[in-house]
Design a protein around this motif. Structure first.
Motif, mmCIF file in Angstrom:
data_model
loop_
_atom_site.group_PDB
_atom_site.id
_atom_site.type_symbol
_atom_site.label_atom_id
_atom_site.label_comp_id
_atom_site.label_asym_id
_atom_site.label_seq_id
_atom_site.Cartn_x
_atom_site.Cartn_y
_atom_site.Cartn_z
ATOM 1 N N ASP A 1 -5.344 7.127 6.564
ATOM 2 C CA ASP A 1 -6.373 6.433 6.434
ATOM 3 C C ASP A 1 -6.477 5.808 4.914
ATOM 4 O OD1 ASP A 1 -7.937 7.780 8.540
ATOM 5 O OD2 ASP A 1 -7.575 9.703 7.616
ATOM 6 N N MET A 2 -5.662 6.286 4.023
ATOM 7 C CA MET A 2 -5.701 5.522 2.679
ATOM 8 C C MET A 2 -4.996 4.242 3.027
ATOM 9 S SD MET A 2 -7.432 7.223 0.360
ATOM 10 C CE MET A 2 -8.457 7.369 1.921
ATOM 11 N N THR A 3 -3.913 3.913 3.659
ATOM 12 C CA THR A 3 -3.501 2.812 4.057
ATOM 13 C C THR A 3 -4.528 1.836 4.898
ATOM 14 O OG1 THR A 3 -1.260 3.823 4.200
ATOM 15 C CG2 THR A 3 -1.604 1.777 5.424
ATOM 16 N N GLU A 4 -5.402 2.332 5.645
ATOM 17 C CA GLU A 4 -6.381 1.700 6.346
ATOM 18 C C GLU A 4 -7.282 1.028 5.513
ATOM 19 O OE1 GLU A 4 -7.873 2.933 9.933
ATOM 20 O OE2 GLU A 4 -6.053 4.168 10.367
ATOM 21 N N LEU A 5 -7.690 2.020 4.182
ATOM 22 C CA LEU A 5 -8.668 1.751 3.257
ATOM 23 C C LEU A 5 -8.000 0.478 2.451
ATOM 24 C CD1 LEU A 5 -11.060 2.138 1.578
ATOM 25 C CD2 LEU A 5 -9.892 3.796 0.272
ATOM 26 N N GLY A 6 -6.882 0.600 2.206
ATOM 27 C CA GLY A 6 -6.199 -0.668 1.372
ATOM 28 C C GLY A 6 -6.169 -2.034 2.186
ATOM 29 N N THR A 7 -5.987 -1.854 3.409
ATOM 30 C CA THR A 7 -6.253 -2.658 4.511
ATOM 31 C C THR A 7 -7.548 -3.483 4.489
ATOM 32 O OG1 THR A 7 -4.298 -2.076 5.616
ATOM 33 C CG2 THR A 7 -5.587 -3.712 6.942
ATOM 34 N N ALA A 8 -8.479 -2.844 4.407
ATOM 35 C CA ALA A 8 -10.092 -2.999 4.548
ATOM 36 C C ALA A 8 -10.212 -3.563 3.142
ATOM 37 C CB ALA A 8 -10.846 -1.890 4.892
ATOM 38 N N VAL A 9 -9.749 -3.201 2.016
ATOM 39 C CA VAL A 9 -10.098 -3.383 0.589
ATOM 40 C C VAL A 9 -9.538 -4.863 0.706
ATOM 41 C CG1 VAL A 9 -9.774 -3.265 -1.555
ATOM 42 C CG2 VAL A 9 -10.425 -1.266 -0.491
ATOM 43 N N LYS A 10 -8.409 -5.030 1.181
ATOM 44 C CA LYS A 10 -7.664 -6.455 0.972
ATOM 45 C C LYS A 10 -8.482 -7.350 1.898
ATOM 46 C CE LYS A 10 -3.236 -8.851 1.625
ATOM 47 N NZ LYS A 10 -1.923 -8.764 1.906
ATOM 48 N N ARG A 11 -8.710 -7.104 3.090
ATOM 49 C CA ARG A 11 -9.300 -7.931 4.081
ATOM 50 C C ARG A 11 -10.762 -8.531 3.721
ATOM 51 N NH1 ARG A 11 -9.844 -4.916 8.636
ATOM 52 N NH2 ARG A 11 -7.478 -5.292 8.910
ATOM 53 N N HIS A 12 -11.547 -7.611 3.213
ATOM 54 C CA HIS A 12 -13.012 -7.600 3.117
ATOM 55 C C HIS A 12 -13.184 -8.081 1.488
ATOM 56 C CE1 HIS A 12 -14.012 -6.450 7.164
ATOM 57 N NE2 HIS A 12 -13.396 -5.530 6.870
ATOM 58 N N LEU A 13 -12.361 -7.749 0.647
ATOM 59 C CA LEU A 13 -12.755 -8.020 -0.701
ATOM 60 C C LEU A 13 -12.010 -8.743 -1.479
ATOM 61 C CD1 LEU A 13 -13.796 -4.313 -1.919
ATOM 62 C CD2 LEU A 13 -15.134 -5.893 -1.100
ATOM 63 N N GLY A 14 -10.926 -8.800 -0.755
ATOM 64 C CA GLY A 14 -9.696 -9.911 -1.393
ATOM 65 C C GLY A 14 -8.771 -9.094 -2.555
ATOM 66 N N VAL A 15 -8.859 -7.769 -2.698
ATOM 67 C CA VAL A 15 -8.105 -7.089 -3.505
ATOM 68 C C VAL A 15 -6.965 -6.649 -2.887
ATOM 69 C CG1 VAL A 15 -8.293 -5.003 -5.152
ATOM 70 C CG2 VAL A 15 -10.468 -6.681 -4.946
ATOM 71 N N GLU A 16 -5.916 -6.912 -3.443
ATOM 72 C CA GLU A 16 -4.514 -6.683 -3.187
ATOM 73 C C GLU A 16 -4.208 -5.204 -3.557
ATOM 74 O OE1 GLU A 16 -0.962 -6.804 -1.040
ATOM 75 O OE2 GLU A 16 -2.176 -8.374 -1.245
ATOM 76 N N VAL A 17 -4.271 -4.267 -2.450
ATOM 77 C CA VAL A 17 -4.060 -2.601 -2.742
ATOM 78 C C VAL A 17 -2.689 -2.278 -1.792
ATOM 79 C CG1 VAL A 17 -5.046 -0.452 -2.885
ATOM 80 C CG2 VAL A 17 -6.507 -2.326 -3.221
ATOM 81 N N ARG A 18 -1.831 -1.857 -2.392
ATOM 82 C CA ARG A 18 -0.636 -1.290 -1.651
ATOM 83 C C ARG A 18 -0.817 0.277 -1.367
ATOM 84 N NH1 ARG A 18 1.267 -4.218 -6.373
ATOM 85 N NH2 ARG A 18 1.629 -2.070 -7.260
ATOM 86 N N PRO A 19 -0.243 0.528 -0.189
ATOM 87 C CA PRO A 19 -0.181 1.843 0.031
ATOM 88 C C PRO A 19 0.401 2.800 -1.150
ATOM 89 C CG PRO A 19 0.660 0.788 2.099
ATOM 90 C CD PRO A 19 0.592 -0.158 0.683
ATOM 91 N N ARG A 20 1.437 2.272 -1.838
ATOM 92 C CA ARG A 20 2.058 3.209 -2.815
ATOM 93 C C ARG A 20 0.891 3.421 -4.090
ATOM 94 N NH1 ARG A 20 6.530 -0.768 -4.594
ATOM 95 N NH2 ARG A 20 5.275 -2.447 -5.705
ATOM 96 N N ASP A 21 0.017 2.346 -4.011
ATOM 97 C CA ASP A 21 -1.249 2.702 -4.883
ATOM 98 C C ASP A 21 -1.982 4.086 -4.943
ATOM 99 O OD1 ASP A 21 -0.502 0.177 -6.276
ATOM 100 O OD2 ASP A 21 -1.968 -0.916 -5.133
#
Length: 84
Positions: A44-64
């Protein structure tokens, strides 16, 4: 790099909405709520990171999200990666 229009409040609203979309009960979400107690896992956190990147343009990696335990930790990660 994050859009200049991003604010801490907007990011928080987005992340909380995504947590609900991922299956957390909105009434149970608070800054100190444990993600595990909300029924959220590392996928779920990986999916959250993907959504943040896609919709907000903020690069968040799973390891974050590796050390994320509570909702506030997840918000801190996204705020930090967004430079807020």
């Amino acid at each position: 790099m994050a859009s200049p229009a991003l604010t801490r409040e907007f990011v928080e609203q987005f992340v909380l909405a995504e947590l609900v979309r991922l299956g957390a009960e909105e009434s149970e979400i608070g800054s100190g709520a444990a993600l595990e107690d909300l029924g959220l896992d590392s996928l779920d956190m990986t999916e959250l990171g993907t959504a943040v990147k896609r919709h907000l343009g903020v690069e968040v990696r799973p390891r974050d999200f590796e050390d994320v335990v509570v909702v506030q930790d997840a918000l801190d990660v996204v705020h930090g990666r967004a430079g807020l």
